[in-house]
Enzyme design. Structure first.
Site, PDB file in Angstrom:
ATOM      1  N   HIS A 100      11.318 -33.134  21.774  1.00 28.46           N
ATOM      2  CA  HIS A 100      12.556 -33.919  21.751  1.00 28.46           C
ATOM      3  C   HIS A 100      13.690 -32.912  21.602  1.00 28.46           C
ATOM      4  O   HIS A 100      13.519 -31.872  20.932  1.00 28.46           O
ATOM      5  CB  HIS A 100      12.637 -34.837  20.532  1.00 28.46           C
ATOM      6  CG  HIS A 100      11.576 -35.878  20.424  1.00 28.46           C
ATOM      7  ND1 HIS A 100      10.355 -35.627  19.865  1.00 28.46           N
ATOM      8  CD2 HIS A 100      11.573 -37.182  20.770  1.00 28.46           C
ATOM      9  CE1 HIS A 100       9.633 -36.745  19.876  1.00 28.46           C
ATOM     10  NE2 HIS A 100      10.349 -37.708  20.436  1.00 28.46           N
ATOM     11  N   ASP A 103      14.099 -31.774  18.101  1.00 26.06           N
ATOM     12  CA  ASP A 103      13.010 -30.958  17.511  1.00 26.06           C
ATOM     13  C   ASP A 103      13.341 -29.483  17.660  1.00 26.06           C
ATOM     14  O   ASP A 103      13.110 -28.688  16.755  1.00 26.06           O
ATOM     15  CB  ASP A 103      11.670 -31.133  18.247  1.00 26.06           C
ATOM     16  CG  ASP A 103      11.170 -32.546  18.282  1.00 26.06           C
ATOM     17  OD1 ASP A 103      11.511 -33.325  17.387  1.00 26.06           O
ATOM     18  OD2 ASP A 103      10.414 -32.868  19.236  1.00 26.06           O
ATOM     19  N   ASP A 295      -0.562 -39.284  25.883  1.00 21.43           N
ATOM     20  CA  ASP A 295      -0.340 -38.768  24.540  1.00 21.43           C
ATOM     21  C   ASP A 295      -1.660 -38.897  23.804  1.00 21.43           C
ATOM     22  O   ASP A 295      -2.105 -40.001  23.441  1.00 21.43           O
ATOM     23  CB  ASP A 295       0.785 -39.535  23.831  1.00 21.43           C
ATOM     24  CG  ASP A 295       2.134 -38.858  24.053  1.00 21.43           C
ATOM     25  OD1 ASP A 295       2.208 -37.927  24.889  1.00 21.43           O
ATOM     26  OD2 ASP A 295       3.113 -39.241  23.398  1.00 21.43           O
ATOM     27  N   ASP A 306       0.903 -46.408  13.005  1.00 18.42           N
ATOM     28  CA  ASP A 306       0.754 -45.318  13.969  1.00 18.42           C
ATOM     29  C   ASP A 306       0.399 -44.030  13.236  1.00 18.42           C
ATOM     30  O   ASP A 306       1.289 -43.286  12.830  1.00 18.42           O
ATOM     31  CB  ASP A 306       2.119 -45.207  14.683  1.00 18.42           C
ATOM     32  CG  ASP A 306       2.063 -44.436  15.981  1.00 18.42           C
ATOM     33  OD1 ASP A 306       0.953 -44.209  16.483  1.00 18.42           O
ATOM     34  OD2 ASP A 306       3.136 -44.073  16.486  1.00 18.42           O
TER      35      ASP A 306
HETATM   36  C1  XLS Z   1       6.314 -42.368  18.639  1.00 19.87           C
HETATM   37  C2  XLS Z   1       6.153 -41.823  19.973  1.00 19.87           C
HETATM   38  C3  XLS Z   1       7.011 -40.608  20.261  1.00 19.87           C
HETATM   39  C4  XLS Z   1       7.064 -40.320  21.726  1.00 19.87           C
HETATM   40  C5  XLS Z   1       8.132 -39.362  22.104  1.00 19.87           C
HETATM   41  O1  XLS Z   1       5.526 -43.174  18.174  1.00 19.87           O
HETATM   42  O2  XLS Z   1       4.806 -41.559  20.155  1.00 19.87           O
HETATM   43  O3  XLS Z   1       6.580 -39.511  19.529  1.00 19.87           O
HETATM   44  O4  XLS Z   1       5.845 -39.843  22.209  1.00 19.87           O
HETATM   45  O5  XLS Z   1       9.381 -39.805  21.746  1.00 19.87           O
HETATM   46 CA    CA Z   2       2.310 -42.530  18.011  1.00 23.91          CA
HETATM   47 CA    CA Z   3       3.763 -40.606  21.837  1.00 20.32          CA
END
Ligand code: XLS
Ligand code: CA
Ligand code: CA
Length: 441
Positions: A100, A103, A295, A306
């Site tokens: 990001h 980051d 991801d 999460d």
């Molecule tokens: C959050 C998301 C985030 C995205 C990128 O839950 O997974 O990290 O992958 O903004």
């Molecule tokens: Ca996540």
């Molecule tokens: Ca993600």
């Protein structure tokens, strides 16, 4: 300077190695189907978890011990983390990272000051790329952490916030282009709502579509050729996120005529939160020609949030790679470890153990899935299961020839319908055979 002094380059040592700092299954140069494993899997390190996360939870402060802990100047710290990023990726033999904007570089008082800082770090990363093969898989904007985004970004009730988010995404796209990013991700951080008592859902969704259209237009204007990805998530931080799951996102994109510009970035843990399997989300993207990137993580089936854990479940990685292979493999996408070590795994070495566990689980899953796909047993079973559509009345249904009247005429003549078993347990046993040995490699 070397940040991770206790760790040397991680090499493949084979399944029986006792060395925790080695790969047991991931052999980057092993050629499978004419391509080395590193090109099939296209691993990426997630900047936010690896360098930003401190192991904070709602009940306690961060626990992480990191080699850059003594650096206090924000720009020195940002540079140190970028150097550490290249070192970690190289030592892990990970070819990509994802970030990001916030980051990699800190936010300042004004947008123009923030942008200047980002430019400095982007140039620094570019400099480091001259002597490193590590590249950017995707970039994105953090339009959710700052309090200004409390009501969302593109779906905020406040037009000033919409404008600010647009400026931020514009800049993040420029940074991603500058760093050669192969994709740009939209995750709708706070694009959702807490209560419909104060939410104009129609206006918010239309604004969200307007925002994405502006991004598409701007990418064209600056010649950004990376793939746009959208990442579904059903809830957290908001009660209801608009990008609920893959099917919802596809319907949204089609409603607003945006579908040809986007593919999916599917996260395993988000699938779980939506009440789906990881495989379901990947299959939904695949059958709609929207499979983009992954991801790679896993949730905890006993927790409803999460948790972003490193993926160590071989069943999930096998089925995810099976879907990936069926989708034709990755093109611009890859496997981004949107995962963090647990709070009590606080040492720098844990960053390596966790990535190694994830990489090995995906590498083994890929090898198993490759064999499953090559053998074609599941495909053959499925083909046979639907064979009634290959001829006769079935062929008339799928070719669009049959209508209700014709089908009634046909049905009136059927005395007995011959059903055949779905053989689910037999197929699950076969999957086990591939995973546990026997038919696997
Ligand atoms: C959050 C998301 C985030 C995205 C990128 O839950 O997974 O990290 O992958 O903004
Ligand atoms: Ca996540
Ligand atoms: Ca993600």
């Amino acid at each position: 300077m070397e940040y991770f002094k206790n760790v040397k380059t991680i090499n493949y040592e084979g399944a029986n190695s006792d060395n925790p700092l080695s790969f047991k299954h991931y052999n980057p140069s092993e050629v499978i189907d004419g391509k080395p494993m590193k090109e099939h899997l296209r691993f990426a390190v997630a900047y936010w978890h690896t360098y930003q996360a401190r192991g904070v939870d709602p009940f306690g402060a961060g626990t992480a011990v990191r080699p850059w802990d003594d650096i206090s100047d924000p720009m020195d710290l940002a540079k140190a983390k970028m150097e550490a990023n290249f070192e970690l990726c190289e030592k892990l033999q990970v070819p990509f990272f994802c970030f990001h904007d916030r980051d990699i570089s800190p936010e300042d008082k004004t947008l123009s000051e923030t942008n200047k800082k980002l430019d400095t770090i982007v140039s620094y990363a570019k400099e480091l790329m001259k002597t490193s093969g590590v590249r950017v898989l995707w970039g994105t904007a953090n339009a959710f952490s700052n309090p200004r985004y409390m009501h969302g970004a593109a779906t905020s009730c406040n037009a000033d916030v919409f404008a600010f988010a647009a400026a931020q995404v514009k800049k993040a796209m420029e940074a991603t282009k500058e760093l050669g990013g192969q994709n740009y991700v939209f995750w709708g951080g706070r694009e959702g709502y807490e209560t419909l008592l104060n939410t104009d859902m129609k206006l918010e969704l239309e604004n969200y579509a307007r925002f994405l259209q502006m991004a598409v237009d701007y990418a064209k204007e600056i010649g950004f050729e990376g793939q746009f990805l959208i990442e579904p998530k059903p809830k957290e931080p908001t009660k209801h996120q608009y990008d609920f799951d893959t099917a919802t996102v596809i319907a949204f994109l089609k409603t607003y005529g945006l579908d040809k510009h986007f593919k999916m970035n599917i996260e395993a843990n988000h699938a779980t939160l939506a009440g789906h399997t990881f495989q379901h989300e990947l299959a939904t993207a695949r059958i709609n020609n929207m499979f983009g990137s992954i991801d790679a993580n896993q949730g905890d089936m006993l927790l409803g949030w999460d948790t972003d854990q490193f993926p160590t479940n071989i069943y999930d990685t096998t089925l995810a790679m099976y879907e990936t292979i069926k989708a034709g493999g990755f093109t611009s996408g890859g496997l981004n470890f949107d995962s963090k070590p647990r709070r009590a795994s606080f040492t720098p070495e844990d960053l390596f153990y966790s990535h190694i566990a994830g990489m090995d689980t995906f590498a083994k899953g890929f090898k198993i899935a490759h064999k499953m796909h090559n053998d074609g047993k599941f495909e053959a079973f499925m083909k046979n299961r639907y064979s009634s559509y290959n001829s006769g009345i079935g062929k008339e249904i799928v070719s669009g020839k049959a209508d209700f009247k014709a089908l009634e005429k046909y049905a009136l003549k059927i005395d007995d319908i011959a059903s055949s078993s779905g053989n689910q347990e037999m197929l699950e046993g076969l999957l086990n055979q591939y995973i546990l040995g026997g038919n696997s490699n």
